[in-house]
Design an enzyme around this catalytic site. Structure first.
Site, PDB file in Angstrom:
ATOM      1  N   SER A 174       4.153   0.748   8.957  1.00  0.00           N
ATOM      2  CA  SER A 174       3.951  -0.086   7.766  1.00  0.00           C
ATOM      3  C   SER A 174       5.232  -0.302   6.989  1.00  0.00           C
ATOM      4  O   SER A 174       6.023   0.616   6.798  1.00  0.00           O
ATOM      5  CB  SER A 174       2.930   0.552   6.822  1.00  0.00           C
ATOM      6  OG  SER A 174       1.655   0.047   7.046  1.00  0.00           O
TER       7      SER A 174
ATOM      8  N   ASP B 196       0.508  -7.728   0.181  1.00  0.00           N
ATOM      9  CA  ASP B 196       0.730  -6.313   0.449  1.00  0.00           C
ATOM     10  C   ASP B 196       2.238  -6.070   0.434  1.00  0.00           C
ATOM     11  O   ASP B 196       2.876  -6.013   1.471  1.00  0.00           O
ATOM     12  CB  ASP B 196       0.122  -5.948   1.808  1.00  0.00           C
ATOM     13  CG  ASP B 196       0.210  -4.466   2.119  1.00  0.00           C
ATOM     14  OD1 ASP B 196       0.682  -3.700   1.264  1.00  0.00           O
ATOM     15  OD2 ASP B 196      -0.199  -4.073   3.232  1.00  0.00           O
TER      16      ASP B 196
ATOM     17  N   GLY C 162       2.561   4.536  11.180  1.00  0.00           N
ATOM     18  CA  GLY C 162       3.950   4.849  10.926  1.00  0.00           C
ATOM     19  C   GLY C 162       4.834   3.627  10.837  1.00  0.00           C
ATOM     20  O   GLY C 162       5.992   3.721  10.469  1.00  0.00           O
TER      21      GLY C 162
ATOM     22  N   SER D  42       1.939  -4.874   7.532  1.00  0.00           N
ATOM     23  CA  SER D  42       0.833  -4.498   6.647  1.00  0.00           C
ATOM     24  C   SER D  42      -0.148  -3.591   7.381  1.00  0.00           C
ATOM     25  O   SER D  42      -0.352  -2.450   6.999  1.00  0.00           O
ATOM     26  CB  SER D  42       0.119  -5.750   6.134  1.00  0.00           C
ATOM     27  OG  SER D  42      -1.016  -5.403   5.371  1.00  0.00           O
TER      28      SER D  42
ATOM     29  N   HIS E 221       0.815  -1.206   0.000  1.00  0.00           N
ATOM     30  CA  HIS E 221       0.000   0.000   0.000  1.00  0.00           C
ATOM     31  C   HIS E 221       0.854   1.263   0.000  1.00  0.00           C
ATOM     32  O   HIS E 221       0.388   2.332  -0.369  1.00  0.00           O
ATOM     33  CB  HIS E 221      -1.007   0.004   1.171  1.00  0.00           C
ATOM     34  CG  HIS E 221      -0.395  -0.102   2.535  1.00  0.00           C
ATOM     35  ND1 HIS E 221      -0.162  -1.299   3.160  1.00  0.00           N
ATOM     36  CD2 HIS E 221       0.001   0.853   3.403  1.00  0.00           C
ATOM     37  CE1 HIS E 221       0.359  -1.088   4.361  1.00  0.00           C
ATOM     38  NE2 HIS E 221       0.460   0.224   4.533  1.00  0.00           N
TER      39      HIS E 221
END
Length: 472
Positions: A336, A247, A334, A352, A217
């Protein structure tokens, strides 16, 4: 930010993190503990590290065939537990002889997979997730705080219709969301402000160029990434997958001479060498590094998890991601893309999303590294300081023990090097308890508050808001 920079313009972002702010401190012994030499049907279960248990589980899955119904690692006993349904006695005996604890269960793998398919058809609701729990031999369905009213009724009736022996339903106090930002922070300027994500692991792309993996993402939200909030881009997204079957993003460094060490930066000048990609095993201890909350640890609780995130682009939509690792490791906005890894240098996943925080706890889902590598054609590791870095005894560059609390400036040590006060670490020693107070020669005293610094707050849209920094 505490990434490692190797000369000017060769902007290598060291894998994973800024200041480590308190990993909980229980540690699996690094050396294989004794393995029972008993033979025949009375052979005792082997004592294994988590990596060894994962390898044994893969072998037994092939041996048991349709009788295999999942497995998990009993970290207290350091044993692999294998579920068997309608197992042939001879095959079960072989599994026991191989060193596993064999447990007869009711639900087969195919039956549990059918449950997941039913949930996908009838209960793909934003704020829900499900994964097989081999410890209970059921599918565990989780609903976050946004699932209420008719949505909750639909979910509850669907789970009840599956039968009490097939699935359980639980409620999470938080909200499932993607958590961009983590490990060493990376930034991108977009139309409405700054997007902040987190580097996962340095890799080598299929064409031989230096690159890194991060959350998908993040790669969907922005194309060009920098190692500072106001700096020029140093890397460009090559591939990105989100939502759907994963992801993950592969991001290539713009400078082909970039030195990208295969390590996780856990703060205070300490790193953990990454030497292999590792499949997750339910029950094993894992560590997560993030730029917002630092270093934290926990256990893998489920595999092949499906998560239904509220869509970031459609208020009425859902972003469903499958094939994730479910854990009880905390994370916050913050984090990911940040690194999920094992104490012995196995790269397991990239952050994720999840629910909760590092004060009250929560659940976090991770993209498996092995799947991302296979999909992108990349290989783990990069140029420069690789898996062998820090092998000198007693110097400050030794590979850090991630189970040591972050406050230790004079402790840690590692199984291949030494600690920063010159002694050689005992690889089989327990590095401390969960309270954070460890052996003074191995771990320092640290807290588990995880109150890391995030540079900017914003919405979860991945596009920023009012020119502020957006954390995913």
């Amino acid at each position: 930010m505490s990434h490692k920079r190797i000369p000017k313009r060769k902007a290598a972002i060291a894998v994973g993190g800024v200041a480590a702010l308190g990993a909980a401190a229980f540690l699996l012994p690094m050396a294989n503990a004794s393995q029972d030499n008993a033979s025949g049907a009375t052979a005792a279960p082997k004592t294994l590290k988590a990596a060894g248990a994962s390898n044994l589980a893969a072998q037994l899955q092939q041996l048991l065939g349709q009788a295999f119904a999942g497995s998990y690692y009993d970290s207290a006993k350091q044993q692999l537990v294998v579920n068997v349904v309608n197992g042939d006695n001879n095959v079960v005996a072989q599994a026991e002889q191989a060193g596993a604890v064999v447990r007869q269960v009711q639900n087969s793998t195919s039956a549990l997979e059918a449950v997941a398919k039913t949930l996908k058809t009838k209960a793909t609701i934003p704020g829900t997730a499900w994964a097989v729990d081999p410890k209970t031999n059921k599918v565990v369905v989780t609903a976050d705080s946004t699932v209420s009213g008719t949505k909750w009724d639909t979910l509850q009736s669907t789970v009840q219709g599956l039968g009490s022996n097939m699935a359980t339903l639980k409620k999470s106090s938080g909200t499932f969301k993607t958590l961009v930002s983590g490990g060493d922070a990376i930034f991108s300027q977009v139309q409405n402000g700054t997007v902040r994500c987190s580097l996962g692991f340095n890799v080598t792309a299929s064409d031989g160029s230096p690159a890194f993996l991060t959350a998908g993402h993040c790669g969907v939200a922005a194309k060009d990434w920098s190692d500072s909030e106001t700096g020029q881009p140093i890397a460009t997204v090559d591939q990105a997958q989100f939502p759907g079957n994963g992801d993950f993003s592969l991001v290539k460094y713009n400078d082909a001479t970039t030195q990208a060490p295969s390590e996780v930066n856990i703060g205070n000048g300490q790193t953990v060498a990454i030497n292999q990609a590792a499949d997750a095993t339910v029950g094993e201890t894992v560590f997560r590094m993030g730029s917002t909350t630092g270093l934290h640890d926990g256990q893998v609780t489920g595999l092949d998890a499906t998560v239904n995130f509220q869509s970031e682009t459609d208020p009425n939509g859902v972003d469903t991601v499958t094939g994730l690792i479910q854990t009880n490791v905390c994370a916050e906005a913050g984090d990911s893309g940040g690194s999920l890894f094992t104490q012995d240098g196995g790269a397991v996943g990239m952050t994720s999303g999840g629910s909760g925080d590092c004060t009250s706890g929560g659940e976090t889902f991770f993209q498996p590294v092995t799947t991302a590598l296979q999909a992108t054609g990349a290989t783990l590791g990069g140029a420069g300081a690789g898996a062998g870095a820090g092998a000198g005894a007693g110097d400050g560059s030794a590979t850090a023990d991630p189970s040591a609390t972050a406050g230790a400036q004079n402790g840690a040590g590692d199984q291949i090097g030494g600690d920063q006060i010159g002694g050689t670490a005992d690889p089989s020693a327990t590095a401390g308890d969960q309270s954070g107070t460890g052996d003074p020669t191995g771990t320092g005293t640290g807290d588990q508050s995880g109150t890391g610094a995030g540079t900017g707050t914003g919405d979860q849209s991945g596009t920023g808001a009012d020119s502020t920094s957006s954390s995913h």
